[in-house]
Design a protein around this motif. Sequence first.
Motif, PDB file in Angstrom:
ATOM      1  N   ALA A 144       0.834  -1.203   0.000  1.00  0.00           N
ATOM      2  CA  ALA A 144       0.000   0.000   0.000  1.00  0.00           C
ATOM      3  C   ALA A 144       0.875   1.261   0.000  1.00  0.00           C
ATOM      4  O   ALA A 144       0.549   2.243  -0.661  1.00  0.00           O
ATOM      5  N   PHE A 145       1.997   1.212   0.726  1.00  0.00           N
ATOM      6  CA  PHE A 145       2.884   2.382   0.788  1.00  0.00           C
ATOM      7  C   PHE A 145       3.278   2.827  -0.624  1.00  0.00           C
ATOM      8  O   PHE A 145       3.333   4.016  -0.915  1.00  0.00           O
ATOM      9  N   ALA A 151      -3.902   4.055   2.540  1.00  0.00           N
ATOM     10  CA  ALA A 151      -4.461   2.792   3.059  1.00  0.00           C
ATOM     11  C   ALA A 151      -3.500   2.081   4.023  1.00  0.00           C
ATOM     12  O   ALA A 151      -3.865   1.072   4.625  1.00  0.00           O
ATOM     13  N   VAL A 152      -2.276   2.629   4.160  1.00  0.00           N
ATOM     14  CA  VAL A 152      -1.270   1.972   5.008  1.00  0.00           C
ATOM     15  C   VAL A 152      -1.777   1.805   6.444  1.00  0.00           C
ATOM     16  O   VAL A 152      -1.597   0.752   7.063  1.00  0.00           O
ATOM     17  N   ALA A 208       6.089  -1.642  10.994  1.00  0.00           N
ATOM     18  CA  ALA A 208       4.809  -0.961  10.746  1.00  0.00           C
ATOM     19  C   ALA A 208       4.839   0.463  11.307  1.00  0.00           C
ATOM     20  O   ALA A 208       4.312   1.391  10.686  1.00  0.00           O
ATOM     21  N   ASP A 209       5.483   0.634  12.468  1.00  0.00           N
ATOM     22  CA  ASP A 209       5.591   1.984  13.046  1.00  0.00           C
ATOM     23  C   ASP A 209       6.374   2.921  12.128  1.00  0.00           C
ATOM     24  O   ASP A 209       5.988   4.065  11.907  1.00  0.00           O
ATOM     25  N   ARG A 210       7.488   2.415  11.606  1.00  0.00           N
ATOM     26  CA  ARG A 210       8.266   3.228  10.664  1.00  0.00           C
ATOM     27  C   ARG A 210       7.438   3.544   9.422  1.00  0.00           C
ATOM     28  O   ARG A 210       7.436   4.671   8.925  1.00  0.00           O
ATOM     29  N   LEU A 211       6.769   2.504   8.936  1.00  0.00           N
ATOM     30  CA  LEU A 211       5.989   2.635   7.716  1.00  0.00           C
ATOM     31  C   LEU A 211       4.905   3.706   7.868  1.00  0.00           C
ATOM     32  O   LEU A 211       4.611   4.442   6.923  1.00  0.00           O
ATOM     33  N   ILE A 216       2.835   8.877   6.078  1.00  0.00           N
ATOM     34  CA  ILE A 216       2.377  10.253   6.355  1.00  0.00           C
ATOM     35  C   ILE A 216       3.174  11.226   5.493  1.00  0.00           C
ATOM     36  O   ILE A 216       2.635  12.124   4.868  1.00  0.00           O
ATOM     37  N   LYS A 217       4.501  10.991   5.417  1.00  0.00           N
ATOM     38  CA  LYS A 217       5.348  11.870   4.603  1.00  0.00           C
ATOM     39  C   LYS A 217       4.885  11.872   3.141  1.00  0.00           C
ATOM     40  O   LYS A 217       4.955  12.879   2.462  1.00  0.00           O
TER      41      LYS A 217
END
Lengths: 220, 348
Positions: A144-145, A151-152, A208-211, A216-217
């Motif tokens: 998704a990223f 949708a991530v 997932a936290d990093r993603l 967001i970026k």
Amino acid sequence: MSSLNKFRLFGRTRDLEGQIDEFLDKLSESSVMFRLGVRTYLKEGANGEFDVKLKAVNKLESEADTLRRNIEKELYTHTLIPDARGDVLGLIETLDHVMNLFEGVMWSISIEKPDIPGEFNSGFRKLTNMVVQAADALVLAARAFFRTPHAVADYNHKVIIFEKEADKISTQLKHDIFDSDLDLARKIHLRNFVEQIDNVADWAEDVADRLAIYAIKRTV
Amino acid sequence: MDPTIIIFLSSGLFLGWALGANDAANVFGTAVGTRMVRWGTAAVICSIFVVLGAVISGAGASGTLGKLGAITALPGAFMTALAAAISVYIMTKAGLAVSTSQAIVGGIVGWNLFTGQPTDTKILATIVTTWVLCPVLAAIIAVILYKALRVYLRHANLHLVRTDAYLRLGLLVAGAFGAYALGANNIANVVGVFLPAVTFSPLELGGFSFSAAQQLFLIGGLAIAFGVMTYSKGVMMTVGGGLGRISPTAAFVAVVSHSIVLFAFASRGLESWLLSMGLPTIPLVPVSSSQAVVGAIVGIAILQGAAGIRWRLLGTIVMGWVATPIMAGFISFFGLYFLQNVFDQRVF
């Protein structure tokens, strides 16, 4: 890259897209092989079928490594996606580590051949299912990223739920192991495997936290 | 060709060089600054399209400057362009946003005052209005384009790598269009004042006929291209930092908005189309490329919540509208006095 690609409009782009997709395919395949491998071991021990799955995970890991190197080289040689390059690199490397963890557990089982009493089979199977689901949700989040960053968050949410469930199962399993009549050496040996398997879900949550930040970026 | 023409043209060529060195960054600075386009590629495309824009579409905005003040003597045109060039130099040294458009208009008004020619206040009012209109229009276009692009990107589900490739191509095409628009709109600043004074005979080259004005535009365009090639790299590299970090998507929108505005204020084709449709026309006036691009970026920043806006920068723009033409006017007025009385040159 073939020399013909240089003359195709967006040929390099298509190649790179293909390599990233293939890398994620390898991760998803390795999670299937990992699950089947552990289930086989729990049912039948380290037989030929288990070895087939171990070899499959090994092969997928090494192919994914080659893809990762190619992707990194391509991104930096041609200064592609300059604003998100660092994020993509971070993502690919941390995802690659998920495969290393799968491979690590499989090797440990193959070498150490833990003697798992039947009463803990169900716990190990549930734990394995849960960490595999966390890894699968992470692959969807990563896909998704690249295409639908908004949708991530939905997939990340699932990764977190699966990780929490895996934690609950592993805690219960460790309680059960240490409450049993096994000798201490076996208890510690089994605990080690519980932690190794659970570690996959913990790592998936970290990625997932990093993603979430990367996504967001991208959407700002 | 009379060699004195080249001597007198030198101030215009210097202004052209300064324009190329500074304003190429408005067209390609964000693309080069975000490393989406290599400087070499940007410089070559920019140079080619600036010259094309100047030669093909340079007449529109030049005509308006001619109406403001038709400088008939070459030394007068020399001093007017020199006054503009000096103003640009001083303002740049002082670190203030500066526009050659505003400088040259100040220079022409200075010439009008010195020679006692009446300044057409209607034309002057039109020009000054467009200066204010230019960044505002660029901001409005940028907001609309940015919103549309965001909606498109959200629904197109393009791969990150594919989006990057399309943006790269988009930045190159938009940059080429921007350079063309810059050449078309701003060539008036560089050689516009020389138009009535310089009389070249028409030139036939490979089946193409170049009028006297087009030859002058070609020389001016080459001066701009020379500025791009020799001095724009540093400006392009720092333009991203000066305006704050912007994404390649925002960079693309900024360049397209800038280019549409510059083109709208330069295109005779657009003017006649608007006339044929019975719509109000856009005055053909040289506007500031820097202010157009800043306007566009401010527009995008407002859309994102106005947190990134540097109000000081906006302050310097407003100051540019006032201070630059006044300074150029003074320098032009006193320079003409010296040129006439000390160097014994006919300035009108």
